[in-house]
Structure formats: structure tokens, C-alpha cells
Design a protein around this motif. Structure first.
Motif, mmCIF file in Angstrom:
data_model
loop_
_atom_site.group_PDB
_atom_site.id
_atom_site.type_symbol
_atom_site.label_atom_id
_atom_site.label_comp_id
_atom_site.label_asym_id
_atom_site.label_seq_id
_atom_site.Cartn_x
_atom_site.Cartn_y
_atom_site.Cartn_z
ATOM 1 N N GLY A 12 -2.390 4.577 -4.906
ATOM 2 C CA GLY A 12 -1.269 4.439 -5.165
ATOM 3 C C GLY A 12 -0.077 4.889 -4.060
ATOM 4 N N THR A 13 -0.423 4.716 -2.871
ATOM 5 C CA THR A 13 0.480 5.025 -1.796
ATOM 6 C C THR A 13 1.701 4.022 -1.860
ATOM 7 O OG1 THR A 13 -0.685 3.756 0.031
ATOM 8 C CG2 THR A 13 -1.156 6.132 -0.091
ATOM 9 N N ASN A 14 1.624 2.554 -2.117
ATOM 10 C CA ASN A 14 2.574 1.753 -2.180
ATOM 11 C C ASN A 14 3.455 2.172 -3.355
ATOM 12 O OD1 ASN A 14 2.562 -0.519 -0.294
ATOM 13 N ND2 ASN A 14 0.615 -0.145 -0.739
ATOM 14 N N HIS A 109 -0.428 -7.974 -0.136
ATOM 15 C CA HIS A 109 -1.774 -8.063 -0.046
ATOM 16 C C HIS A 109 -2.036 -7.905 1.529
ATOM 17 C CE1 HIS A 109 -5.809 -10.191 -0.351
ATOM 18 N NE2 HIS A 109 -5.164 -11.135 1.002
ATOM 19 N N PRO A 110 -3.233 -7.212 1.813
ATOM 20 C CA PRO A 110 -3.348 -6.916 3.165
ATOM 21 C C PRO A 110 -3.955 -7.950 4.033
ATOM 22 C CG PRO A 110 -5.431 -6.105 1.762
ATOM 23 C CD PRO A 110 -4.266 -6.649 0.893
ATOM 24 N N LYS A 171 -1.380 -0.100 6.558
ATOM 25 C CA LYS A 171 -0.753 0.498 5.352
ATOM 26 C C LYS A 171 0.415 1.051 5.687
ATOM 27 C CE LYS A 171 -2.443 1.470 1.590
ATOM 28 N NZ LYS A 171 -3.168 2.572 1.396
ATOM 29 N N GLU A 174 2.884 -1.590 5.169
ATOM 30 C CA GLU A 174 3.155 -1.903 3.751
ATOM 31 C C GLU A 174 4.201 -1.067 3.182
ATOM 32 O OE1 GLU A 174 -1.171 -3.480 2.248
ATOM 33 O OE2 GLU A 174 -0.787 -1.712 1.618
HETATM 34 C C1 GAR Z 1 -3.028 -2.021 -0.444
HETATM 35 O O1 GAR Z 1 -3.361 -1.861 0.823
HETATM 36 C C2 GAR Z 1 -2.529 -3.394 -0.802
HETATM 37 O O2 GAR Z 1 -2.294 -4.178 0.147
HETATM 38 C C3 GAR Z 1 -4.207 -3.526 -1.458
HETATM 39 O O3 GAR Z 1 -4.630 -2.547 -1.872
HETATM 40 C C4 GAR Z 1 -3.937 -1.496 -1.262
HETATM 41 C C5 GAR Z 1 -3.486 -0.337 -2.389
HETATM 42 O O4 GAR Z 1 -3.236 0.671 -1.799
HETATM 43 N N1 GAR Z 1 -4.050 -4.683 -2.359
HETATM 44 C C6 GAR Z 1 -5.096 -5.646 -2.527
HETATM 45 O O5 GAR Z 1 -5.999 -5.715 -1.801
HETATM 46 C C7 GAR Z 1 -4.630 -6.577 -3.447
HETATM 47 N N2 GAR Z 1 -5.296 -7.746 -3.257
HETATM 48 P P1 GAR Z 1 -2.514 1.741 -2.699
HETATM 49 O O6 GAR Z 1 -3.104 1.909 -3.776
HETATM 50 O O7 GAR Z 1 -2.570 3.151 -1.785
HETATM 51 O O8 GAR Z 1 -0.969 1.352 -2.628
#
Ligand code: GAR
Length: 210
Positions: A12-14, A109-110, A171, A174
């Protein structure tokens, strides 16, 4: 005030970046709920700390995937969310759900889409020997990671980098680009029309705003 619902499965950093942006008034909206399909998702704790209602939808509690997504959709509809933000939600949403909320779902998406859809993008980019990687914010359509790209951020890959080096670099980007795109949407500047993304009424290029 407009309402945003965020779907997560993990750290959940995003989500945290969105919580911070809303709290600081950089996004003029309220995070109305955080939904997870994983009870252990750290992001649920972040939501609770920020006093955002949380909801857990676990696959085994439903007859099938479509029934689970129907229940999630009903919950979101009851809230009256203006925008659904997927922030590390690691379950593919059913076509019924995506169609129900067409033009209102964003994902991050990364990878530099259309490269490396799906899982393990960091391993794929290392295996391919690419010199750059990144992240893409896009509208969600029934095709996995296939919706119109809105904004990308690129990062370099240096010799000797491992997955965690590249992941940390991506990240960081992002956390910059997702709140910005959410702000554009909330401010009414961003639309999806017939599968294409428009910012201020202008068609965005294939790989997003430049
Ligand atoms: C993020 O890096 C996002 O791009 C990726 O999951 C991570 C979640 O990080 N999403 C995918 O891979 C979707 N296909 P977070 O929980 O720390 O935000």
C-alpha cells in the motif's frame, strides 16, 4: 466532494501516496474506502490509521470470481464512488466489473506498457537486458494491462542492478505519477472515450502524456 475507492492486495505505498495527497489538499477528493482481497495487506493498516473505512473481500467466501466482483461492485456503487483506483490489487477484475465501471478505473503497472504485461516485470526486464524500465498509469479495460496509457515514468537500469534496485527506483516514480493522474481525473481533465485517453480534450499519445 468527489469520492475515491482504492483496491489493494499488499504493502500500500501507492495508497499511502494518495492518502497523503488527499490530506494535503493536492487531490480534491475523499478516500471513501479501501478494499482488499488479502486480510494481511499492510495497506489496510495504513487505511485504518488514516481513518478510512476498509472492506475485505476474500475469494473463498464467494461461489466464483464473478460473484466476488459483483459484491465489490455493489459495495462501490453504494458508496457512490467517482473513481476506482487499483493500487497493487493483484487479482484480475472480471469483465463484468470492468464494463460496469468503464472509464472510471485506473491502474498502475510496473512496466513501460505495452511491454511486459502481467506478472514479474522486473525479472522480465533483467532477462531481456533492457537499459530502462518504468511504470505506467492506465485506464482499465477487460484486456489485462491493455487499457489506454495516461502517464509513464522511465528509470534507467545500471549494470549490476538486481530486482530490488530497479523496483525501488520504479516505486519512487510511481509515488509521483499516480497521485498526479488521480488529480487530473478528479479535476475532470481526464477521460476515456472509445478506448482512448484524453487530457484536456486532447488525445494522449500511445505511451501517455509526454
Ligand atoms: C506497485 O509497484 C504496482 O505497480 C504493482 O504492485 C505494486 C504495489 O505496491 N502493481 C502490479 O503489479 C499490478 N499488475 P504498493 O502495494 O506498495 O502500492
Amino acid at each position: 466532494m468527489k469520492k475515491i475507492v482504492v483496491l489493494i492486495s499488499g504493502t500500500g505505498t501507492n495508497l499511502q501516496a494518495l492518502i497523503d495527497a488527499c490530506a494535503a489538499g493536492r487531490i480534491n477528493a475523499r478516500l471513501a474506502a479501501v478494499i482488499s482481497n488479502q486480510a494481511s495487506a499492510l495497506g489496510l493498516e495504513r487505511a485504518k490509521t488514516a481513518q478510512i473505512p476498509t472492506a475485505l473481500f476474500i475469494r473463498r467466501d464467494f461461489a466464483d470470481h464473478a460473484a466476488m466482483d459483483q459484491a465489490i461492485g455493489d459495495y462501490i456503487e453504494k458508496i457512490g464512488a467517482d473513481l476506482i483506483v487499483l493500487a497493487g490489487y493483484m487479482k484480475i477484475l472480471s469483465e463484468g466489473f470492468v464494463t460496469r465501471f468503464a472509464g472510471k478505473i485506473l491502474n498502475i503497472h510496473p512496466s513501460l506498457l505495452p511491454k511486459y504485461k502481467g506478472l514479474n516485470t522486473y525479472q522480465q526486464v533483467l532477462d531481456a537486458g533492457d537499459s530502462e524500465h518504468g511504470a505506467s498509469v492506465h485506464f482499465v479495460t477487460p484486456e489485462l494491462d491493455g487499457g489506454a496509457v495516461i502517464l509513464q515514468a522511465k528509470v534507467p537500469i545500471f549494470p549490476g542492478d538486481d530486482i530490488s534496485d530497479i523496483e525501488a527506483r520504479v516505486k519512487t516514480q510511481e509515488l509521483q505519477i499516480y497521485p498526479l493522474v488521480v488529480k487530473w481525473f478528479i479535476d475532470g481533465r481526464l477521460q476515456e472515450i472509445q478506448g482512448k485517453a484524453y487530457l484536456d480534450g486532447k488525445l494522449l499519445p500511445e505511451n501517455g502524456y509526454a
